[in-house]
Design an enzyme around this catalytic site. Sequence first.
Site, mmCIF file in Angstrom:
data_model
loop_
_atom_site.group_PDB
_atom_site.id
_atom_site.type_symbol
_atom_site.label_atom_id
_atom_site.label_comp_id
_atom_site.label_asym_id
_atom_site.label_seq_id
_atom_site.Cartn_x
_atom_site.Cartn_y
_atom_site.Cartn_z
ATOM 1 N N ASP A 1 11.395 32.508 -4.115
ATOM 2 C CA ASP A 1 10.531 32.889 -5.315
ATOM 3 C C ASP A 1 11.145 32.761 -6.561
ATOM 4 O O ASP A 1 10.420 32.776 -7.840
ATOM 5 C CB ASP A 1 10.342 34.449 -5.209
ATOM 6 C CG ASP A 1 11.510 35.312 -5.016
ATOM 7 O OD1 ASP A 1 12.652 34.676 -5.182
ATOM 8 O OD2 ASP A 1 11.431 36.435 -5.112
ATOM 9 N N THR B 1 27.661 33.376 -10.019
ATOM 10 C CA THR B 1 28.839 34.268 -10.060
ATOM 11 C C THR B 1 29.146 35.035 -9.035
ATOM 12 O O THR B 1 29.963 35.580 -8.774
ATOM 13 C CB THR B 1 28.728 34.890 -11.432
ATOM 14 O OG1 THR B 1 27.800 35.617 -11.715
ATOM 15 C CG2 THR B 1 28.935 33.559 -12.562
ATOM 16 N N ARG B 2 27.941 35.665 -8.654
ATOM 17 C CA ARG B 2 27.918 36.936 -7.546
ATOM 18 C C ARG B 2 28.238 38.136 -8.192
ATOM 19 O O ARG B 2 29.188 38.879 -7.414
ATOM 20 C CB ARG B 2 28.385 36.538 -6.321
ATOM 21 C CG ARG B 2 27.228 35.566 -5.620
ATOM 22 C CD ARG B 2 27.907 35.117 -4.224
ATOM 23 N NE ARG B 2 28.901 34.442 -4.021
ATOM 24 C CZ ARG B 2 29.858 34.698 -3.321
ATOM 25 N NH1 ARG B 2 29.686 35.517 -2.412
ATOM 26 N NH2 ARG B 2 30.922 33.811 -3.544
ATOM 27 N N MET B 3 28.539 38.292 -9.701
ATOM 28 C CA MET B 3 28.858 39.325 -10.307
ATOM 29 C C MET B 3 27.812 39.771 -11.340
ATOM 30 O O MET B 3 27.119 38.922 -11.915
ATOM 31 C CB MET B 3 30.269 39.173 -10.735
ATOM 32 C CG MET B 3 31.350 38.867 -9.870
ATOM 33 S SD MET B 3 32.960 38.925 -10.445
ATOM 34 C CE MET B 3 32.795 37.353 -11.536
ATOM 35 N N ASP C 1 21.581 46.516 -15.502
ATOM 36 C CA ASP C 1 21.581 45.551 -14.482
ATOM 37 C C ASP C 1 20.220 45.899 -13.875
ATOM 38 O O ASP C 1 20.191 47.011 -13.236
ATOM 39 C CB ASP C 1 22.630 45.681 -13.338
ATOM 40 C CG ASP C 1 22.392 44.879 -12.077
ATOM 41 O OD1 ASP C 1 21.481 44.144 -12.093
ATOM 42 O OD2 ASP C 1 23.102 45.023 -11.287
ATOM 43 N N ASP D 1 15.988 33.401 3.907
ATOM 44 C CA ASP D 1 17.295 34.303 3.254
ATOM 45 C C ASP D 1 17.215 35.579 3.732
ATOM 46 O O ASP D 1 16.205 36.203 4.584
ATOM 47 C CB ASP D 1 17.273 34.048 1.727
ATOM 48 C CG ASP D 1 15.697 34.986 1.094
ATOM 49 O OD1 ASP D 1 15.040 35.085 1.885
ATOM 50 O OD2 ASP D 1 15.892 35.091 -0.117
HETATM 51 N N1 LIG Z 1 23.016 43.347 -9.159
HETATM 52 C C1 LIG Z 1 24.287 42.703 -8.452
HETATM 53 N N2 LIG Z 1 25.411 42.970 -9.079
HETATM 54 C C2 LIG Z 1 26.535 42.428 -8.895
HETATM 55 N N3 LIG Z 1 26.502 41.557 -7.407
HETATM 56 C C3 LIG Z 1 25.628 41.573 -6.880
HETATM 57 C C4 LIG Z 1 24.275 42.110 -7.180
HETATM 58 N N4 LIG Z 1 23.205 41.761 -6.525
HETATM 59 C C5 LIG Z 1 23.982 41.054 -5.379
HETATM 60 N N5 LIG Z 1 25.158 40.853 -5.737
HETATM 61 C C6 LIG Z 1 26.211 40.233 -4.896
HETATM 62 O O1 LIG Z 1 26.153 38.934 -5.145
HETATM 63 C C7 LIG Z 1 25.795 38.210 -3.474
HETATM 64 C C8 LIG Z 1 24.769 37.194 -3.684
HETATM 65 O O2 LIG Z 1 23.396 37.699 -3.850
HETATM 66 P P1 LIG Z 1 22.154 36.905 -3.920
HETATM 67 O O3 LIG Z 1 20.911 37.772 -4.404
HETATM 68 O O4 LIG Z 1 22.403 35.670 -4.352
HETATM 69 O O5 LIG Z 1 22.287 36.714 -2.344
HETATM 70 P P2 LIG Z 1 21.540 37.729 -1.423
HETATM 71 O O6 LIG Z 1 20.710 38.540 -1.671
HETATM 72 O O7 LIG Z 1 23.028 38.560 -0.703
HETATM 73 O O8 LIG Z 1 21.212 36.943 -0.122
HETATM 74 P P3 LIG Z 1 20.042 36.233 0.083
HETATM 75 O O9 LIG Z 1 20.005 34.821 -0.298
HETATM 76 O O10 LIG Z 1 19.687 36.658 1.471
HETATM 77 O O11 LIG Z 1 18.942 37.024 -0.806
HETATM 78 C C9 LIG Z 1 25.234 39.602 -2.990
HETATM 79 O O12 LIG Z 1 25.782 39.366 -1.696
HETATM 80 C C10 LIG Z 1 26.369 40.674 -3.563
HETATM 81 O O13 LIG Z 1 27.321 40.682 -2.914
HETATM 82 MG MG LIG Z 2 18.600 37.518 -3.161
#
Ligand SMILES: Nc1ncnc2c1ncn2[C@@H]1O[C@H](COP(=O)(O)OP(=O)(O)OP(=O)(O)O)[C@@H](O)[C@H]1O
Ligand SMILES: [Mg+2]
Length: 675
Positions: A513, A375-377, A339, A302
């Site tokens: 993890d 949701t990525r939010m 958060d 990742d």
């Molecule tokens: N705390 C947060 N609050 C809101 N959105 C977030 C937060 N952390 C990450 N994101 C958004 O969600 C997306 C996905 O996060 P996620 O942790 O799943 O993947 P990543 O960390 O970007 O990638 P990786 O799989 O390489 O760790 C991020 O790219 C970001 O746009």
């Molecule tokens: Mg991540």
Amino acid sequence: MSQRKSMMDGTIVRNAVKEAFLKLDPRVMIRNPIMFVVEVGFIITLYLCFDPHAFGGEVPVWFNLIVALILLITILFANFAEALAEGRGKAQADSLKKSKTDITANKWTGTGIKQVPSTELRKGDIVIVSQGEMIPGDGEVIEGLASVDESAITGESAPVIKEAGGDFSSVTGGTRVISDSIRVRITSDPGESFLDKMIALVEGAKRQKTPNEIALNTVLMSLTIIFLIVVVTLPFFGNYLNVEIEVPVLIALLVCLIPTTIGGLLSAIGIAGMDRVTQFNVLAMSGKAVEAAGDINTIILDKTGTITYGNRMASEFIPVGKETVGSVAEWAAVSSMKDETPEGRSVLELMKKQGLSYEESIAEGGEFIEFKAETRMSGIDLKDGRKVRKGAVDAVKRWVEAQGGVIPSDLSPKGDAVAKQGGTPLAVAVDNRIYGVIYLKDTVKPGMKERFEQMRRMGIKTIMCTGDNPLTAATIAFEAGVDDFIAESKPEDKIAVIRKEQAEGKLVAMTGDGTNDAPALAQADVGIAMNSGTVAAKEAANMVDLDSDPSKIIEVVSIGKQLLMTRGALTTFSIANDIAKYFAIIPAMFMLAIPQMDALNVMRLGSPMSAILSALIFNALIIPLLIPLAMKGVAYKPMSSSHLLRQNLLIYGLGGVVVPFIGIKLIDLLVHLWV
Ligand SMILES: Nc1ncnc2c1ncn2[C@@H]1O[C@H](COP(=O)(O)OP(=O)(O)OP(=O)(O)O)[C@@H](O)[C@H]1O
Ligand SMILES: [Mg+2]
Ligand SMILES: [K+]
């Protein structure tokens, strides 16, 4: 590991010498059939020392005695190699056992606390562990936050934070809480804890031969049986030619022909390979996993935390449309109040740094929405009904559009500008109104490009899987030099990538993890879980990295490759070696009976007797001479497997033929002084 032991540690060597003798027990020897054949040969020649004419032979007693002695030494050398390889693990197991002292646990009975011995704890029990106390068993923090000293297990002295919820909730029995207090749900029954498993692993108690080892052993055994048949039938041919071939000579011939070098070093190579992984602070649940690592075709990594540092820090608030920096910052902060992710905390820190402030009371009575990879939010639903969100730009866009909102035209260009620098843009919105973008900065770790270049030379494909947007992903992928990337991937996409690669016949490795990584870790041929991760991840994986450094997967693959190469190289060397012994012994054997066959003595060895003894002595000596190579592994440079194979065949195949010719000749010069 709390106590790293060097291979040549005095006590380990002394113990190995003792073990070498203990392993002479035929019940133990039979597990190594090749060396068992040598032991049977030893017993027969030893018997012949007392009853020289048992098989009607004419061989002098001293010759029987010397052959018996060399055979014994050969076996001892092989046993010593294995014991030496086992030694370091055993020493580590001993020091781990010391941290397994009985602890009194504060068990929660539902109404109060009862003190019970830790051995009485069962899965599902709840305990409370406070500052200064030892955690009585493996478990998951269900309440509270504490810093924990895990050095007994990881060897790392810096304390780690453990907290309820999220990916840092698992705790390990035998580690110590050094501040605060946590409530822990026990997740393992007595005898099945991580520490128990770790002790069994480093001790090699449950070491099983890997499929590769079994296959190689079968080949070596077949060779042994073939040579046994050849040697047993030789006297009949001899009879036909009127040549009497003596039993001790036949035994010497057999021992020289069967692959004793690799037979004697095979298990040491496997154990040492496992040990190298352990010294690297990675616990491999089986030798099979380490070997699979050596055969990996594809690595799934990742982005955040593996390729980049992963402490994605908010570094700028960028307003869109007619909004102001202050309003972006304010709503960014409100959405981040609860958060607990590093991203969320960094938003509040940036506010402070920029001297901005916001009305904390807005959030009162609101419902916090935790960040989810799906949701990525993340954000908050305020009491007055307004919904505040921050998250991946496309996710927030869709969320706003669903509420009939209009997307400011400068959102995409501003988000893309952040992404093109390798940063992660987070859009900030309240209901149907988008305020702007948070610039999360992350940096690629140094040296990544070189590492991926190495991987490519080994013929390994690297795929970066990230939840981030395609533009950020592309920028980081290019900067780090991975072969391929998948953006906006959800946890289930990882498992899909793995399955797709596996369907093409590839072996796949990945690190993870989180609980949501567990299925993919289980699906991968080599799954490395971070020790900091959840219990589910650690159970699904076949390796655990005690340092929780995901980029170590690259070294694990190298160690696996080195193990496979070492075994291949020494097998080639061993079999090539036997060819040279063949030239030393066969002519000598016939010359003993028919002196006119001197023309066969291509190596011009002193006498038939000294030729046989020299070959046998060389056969014994080569084992300890190769122990350092078996332990350390052959030198390894990243290159394609076919290139490696050719190079090794050349070095170890040719070397294997040449070295014994020289070695036997030199030994013969000495031996011939007496014989
Ligand atoms: N705390 C947060 N609050 C809101 N959105 C977030 C937060 N952390 C990450 N994101 C958004 O969600 C997306 C996905 O996060 P996620 O942790 O799943 O993947 P990543 O960390 O970007 O990638 P990786 O799989 O390489 O760790 C991020 O790219 C970001 O746009
Ligand atoms: Mg991540
Ligand atoms: K041999």
